[in-house]
Design an enzyme around this catalytic site. Structure first.
Site, PDB file in Angstrom:
ATOM      1  N   GLY A 113     -41.161   4.492  16.714  1.00 34.28           N
ATOM      2  CA  GLY A 113     -41.707   5.830  16.854  1.00 34.28           C
ATOM      3  C   GLY A 113     -42.264   6.131  18.225  1.00 34.28           C
ATOM      4  N   SER A 153     -45.750  14.314  14.029  1.00 32.63           N
ATOM      5  CA  SER A 153     -47.039  14.654  14.639  1.00 32.63           C
ATOM      6  C   SER A 153     -46.870  15.658  15.775  1.00 32.63           C
ATOM      7  CB  SER A 153     -47.733  13.387  15.141  1.00 32.63           C
ATOM      8  OG  SER A 153     -48.043  12.562  14.032  1.00 32.63           O
ATOM      9  N   ASN A 154     -45.735  15.619  16.484  1.00 32.96           N
ATOM     10  CA  ASN A 154     -45.520  16.578  17.560  1.00 32.96           C
ATOM     11  C   ASN A 154     -45.279  17.993  17.057  1.00 32.96           C
ATOM     12  OD1 ASN A 154     -45.517  15.029  20.148  1.00 32.96           O
ATOM     13  ND2 ASN A 154     -44.165  13.761  18.902  1.00 32.96           N
ATOM     14  N   SER A 173     -44.987   4.048  14.685  1.00 34.08           N
ATOM     15  CA  SER A 173     -45.344   4.501  16.033  1.00 34.08           C
ATOM     16  C   SER A 173     -46.352   3.599  16.719  1.00 34.08           C
ATOM     17  CB  SER A 173     -45.914   5.925  15.956  1.00 34.08           C
ATOM     18  OG  SER A 173     -44.956   6.815  15.450  1.00 34.08           O
ATOM     19  N   LYS A 202     -40.731   4.857   9.881  1.00 36.93           N
ATOM     20  CA  LYS A 202     -40.956   5.146  11.296  1.00 36.93           C
ATOM     21  C   LYS A 202     -42.301   4.543  11.652  1.00 36.93           C
ATOM     22  CE  LYS A 202     -42.322   8.679  14.587  1.00 36.93           C
ATOM     23  NZ  LYS A 202     -42.738  10.061  14.864  1.00 36.93           N
TER      24      LYS A 202
END
Lengths: 296, 296, 296, 296
Positions: B191, B47-48, B168, B166
């Site tokens: 995450g 997402s980053n 988050s 993962k």
């Protein structure tokens, strides 16, 4: 810029697939049927169009088919909003070149925290400034988790290339606040059939409604009844399509809409994966709902 | 299929832009710096990475750059999940051909109502079955509104090409339930850096952490301290990076992460629109947080 | 003001009913059993105590019974928070007069929009200033929809009569930020067993845990293992109680907790209406979970 | 059982306080003013009545005052719903003995997971069966997080002592589905002024509206205009009160409502803590909104 009116009923049509590929012939036939129902235009790639599941190439080819299918008789509005400003502008202008009349521009939403009023204002102003066709804001909170405030809609309504908003919140109070906040020529469209009568009575110009795929004549009739101030009949018709609308949106979504179309002589077909087609039991419920609404 | 270990720390790196275009040279330099920090691999298009803002072509070129930048020293994990099953498979295999070692596969989420356990199971099984590289599930509820249940993760963990998840959510209880439900070789990665120590203590294999872009050495140190059972020091380091993590995720997101990188000698730059860069006042807060965490 | 330590494990006990009335004898017997399990105190009228279902008179009589049952061996913490500041102060001091050692003060939450940081600060400061026993903040977002920020908790921690917080969010990152923001003597208790090990490893003083009603010895053991830095065994025990905890909180709530107690030799009984007792099939699931956790 | 009509406009009045105690004299004067505005009845202890902040004794004394103030001219509906079934029945019948005409029964909501359709059905059926006055269901999702389905409302509508529902969701589609699902004599009242016109046009019997405290005449006028099918004027009035309604509900809540009443010649006063009175700047905004709506 060619003028487009947002008055009346616009079905946000599903994209038909055969073996997972866009079925252009069936799309053409569907569109030709809808064109005879009294609707004011067609929305390709609203949420019911499974737009997040198509590649850019597939989208362009589908728009091309739709524009040819209406053959100038009705405007095509295209859902060409992307997460990025850049992508939204590019796709919109590609669709404009193919003959789309206006762009339905969904709020970006992945980075919810970053989608401030400021960022939204910037985004829509940029897109509208560079788009070759008029832009319609698209507020669809249940999918995006983002809601456009009346204040922001009021500000954006003064941009000459932002001509209206489709709001699918079902909240007539918000529709009214949009109307109050907006410039005179800006039009507010209701995005859910359950609030159609209430929205029109309040002054909205029309509706972009999943139910208008399945019951276009009833939706058009409600629109006309409000124009002629026959509220008693409008109430009756509105209450007749409520369960239908809930089934096609909240309960079964796109797969339910497609199953209903198959029952009504349109081509529905299967959704694209990961959306699964309805189970048999669910199809029977859809059928019963169509019977209850006197559509079958 | 080449084996890839999910043990240790993996920064989900941002995509740098100059004048709105991917800055490949700066990306290469950033990656070469991260490679020297003790991390176990690099995630491109988490997402980053602003992945929803890039075209397919841009994604492929960026992956190519990243693979060349690590030059075999570390694995590249690519976030190649799309809304459609078909799109996910295609993009994953294109990235595999360019040298990506594994695919981080986000849950589809636009049609929330349709994303049942059944649909998810079908989607991930299909993707994993056709992907040429191992698949890692990606559960990121704050962006998607979708949460993978421990039951479903347990089922998917038996697929030989689904090697981990993962998560988050920051919910250590859920991380533990994933561990309990999953097959032996399936690995669970946390995450969010705020739960790093707690997750590792519980048996998670590693972390994919926004904070690992900015403080890779501290994250790697926490990982090592848990391996050597020095929990007292781990606690201290974990509490040191908490505010940093909150600022980089909940409060300022990608623009905050990029601002922090600029302060630390990496190339951060501006996010793509509609994300706006931080205001000056916000930059000062980021700076103070970096100072408080002894990173500046 | 008598000192009370918040270190260790505190079960938030259910209120037993027979024919819809508080069963004081059974309550006494339950408490006497819990007192032998190594716990540090008992919480009456946490969320598991069905406190919203009791009248003020019933609450006072129940506290009286609980204080007599522990007979000075352990402290009684009472959940005496009400929606109004005035009501919270009155009930707290009535319970203090009966021998309660501290008050667990839930965030008011009905008027969510009005519960600003400012209003909360005012409320807790007022209550703590007039309460004759120490106050423990109670953050339980899943029931209240309200979350106390680390900033506000930091401010309130300097009040001499606010001695700690119970946070049931399950978010270890937030627990860590509370610890970072708070004064030295302020203690942070984790409110969900799924995060117990992670929270203690991070520096929390103890736990107020639904699971501690059913598995007090395991919870106490995890607490001790963290004190003695035996993290390997702590990890094993933590993962053993995860499913149990999920069943007692997210899945079946108070009726599930009561059913489990009935199976374990405590008096559980039926919840008060409108809460319904578990169906037989659900009881069998609870039984299996207890067997899987080696409690039956 | 005395019949009570749910047709027309019912203000859910605030409870006035002076120095934190119920101000009975001011309450009487307010009620006498409202009685002259054309309303059909008064709701005491709706959400605007700060009911969660009053003790049982205070509630009874307030109801007594209200019944005496209307002096038989209008019915008093009392919000006597509690979290427990037992408490709800007791309080309702105490209020009935004091002369209340019907009970507004909020959905219990603290234990959200336990409030299944089955539990709700059981609760409302039990309460209605033992209540000496007719019961009106109260659906107020924004405060409770609970929503009554049309299916359940349909089932409950057949109970002879459940005569209607107040729904504050603002969702006209849901109001319509309630109407479709319910028995003939069951009445559906809209609970937010923003949807008043739309709801009445759809067939709702009336409204219980925060805005009806401040603008009772306008609300009554909208009601009459719909009866006489003058939709054009109704639309104009509806759009005139939209901002007012938003300010009194979503933005400023009870403190805003009380501030507005103070400006309009009623006694508003301060809310009970923890609700804080409006800041001066906020009062100025309320004043402007009243001026814009031609009420000042």
């Amino acid at each position: 810029m060619s003028a487009i009116s947002l008055k009346g009923i616009f079905p946000p049509i599903p994209t038909p697939f055969i073996n997972g590929e866009v079925a252009h012939e069936q799309l053409t036939e569907n569109i030709q049927k809808w064109c005879k129902t009294g609707i004011s235009g067609i929305v390709v790639f609203g949420s019911n169009g499974e737009y997040p599941y198509l590649s850019v190439e597939e989208k362009l080819k589908t728009i091309d088919t739709a524009v040819k299918a209406v053959d100038g008789s009705l405007p095509i509005i295209v859902g060409s909003g992307c997460e990025s400003t850049k992508g939204s502008i590019e796709l919109t202008n590609q669709c404009a070149a193919l003959g789309a009349s206006a762009a339905l521009m969904v709020t970006p939403f992945y980075y919810k925290g970053g989608m401030t009023s400021d960022a939204m204002n910037h985004h829509f102003t940029n897109v509208a400034g560079q788009s070759k066709i008029p832009v319609i804001l698209y507020n669809v909170t249940k999918f995006t988790g983002i809601n456009l405030s009346a204040k922001l809609v009021g500000e954006l309504s003064s941009h000459q290339n932002i001509i209206g908003i489709k709001d699918s919140s079902g909240n007539v109070s918000q529709l009214g606040e949009y109307l109050n906040a907006a410039d005179k020529n800006f039009e507010v469209m209701v995005g859910t059939a359950g609030a159609l009568f209430g929205a029109l009575a309040l002054g909205c110009s029309g509706g972009v409604l999943a139910a208008a795929n399945v019951a276009p004549e009833i939706c058009v009739e409600i629109y006309k009844l409000v124009q002629t101030a026959d509220f008693k009949t409008a109430q009756k018709l509105q209450r007749r399509i409520l369960s239908l609308n809930t089934a096609l949106t909240a309960t079964y979504g796109v797969p339910g809409l497609k199953a209903a179309l198959d029952m009504l002589g349109y081509f529905g077909g299967e959704p694209r994966l990961p959306l699964l087609p309805l189970a048999e039991k669910e199809c029977r419920e859809i059928k019963q709902i169509l019977i209850d609404a006197d559509l079958l």
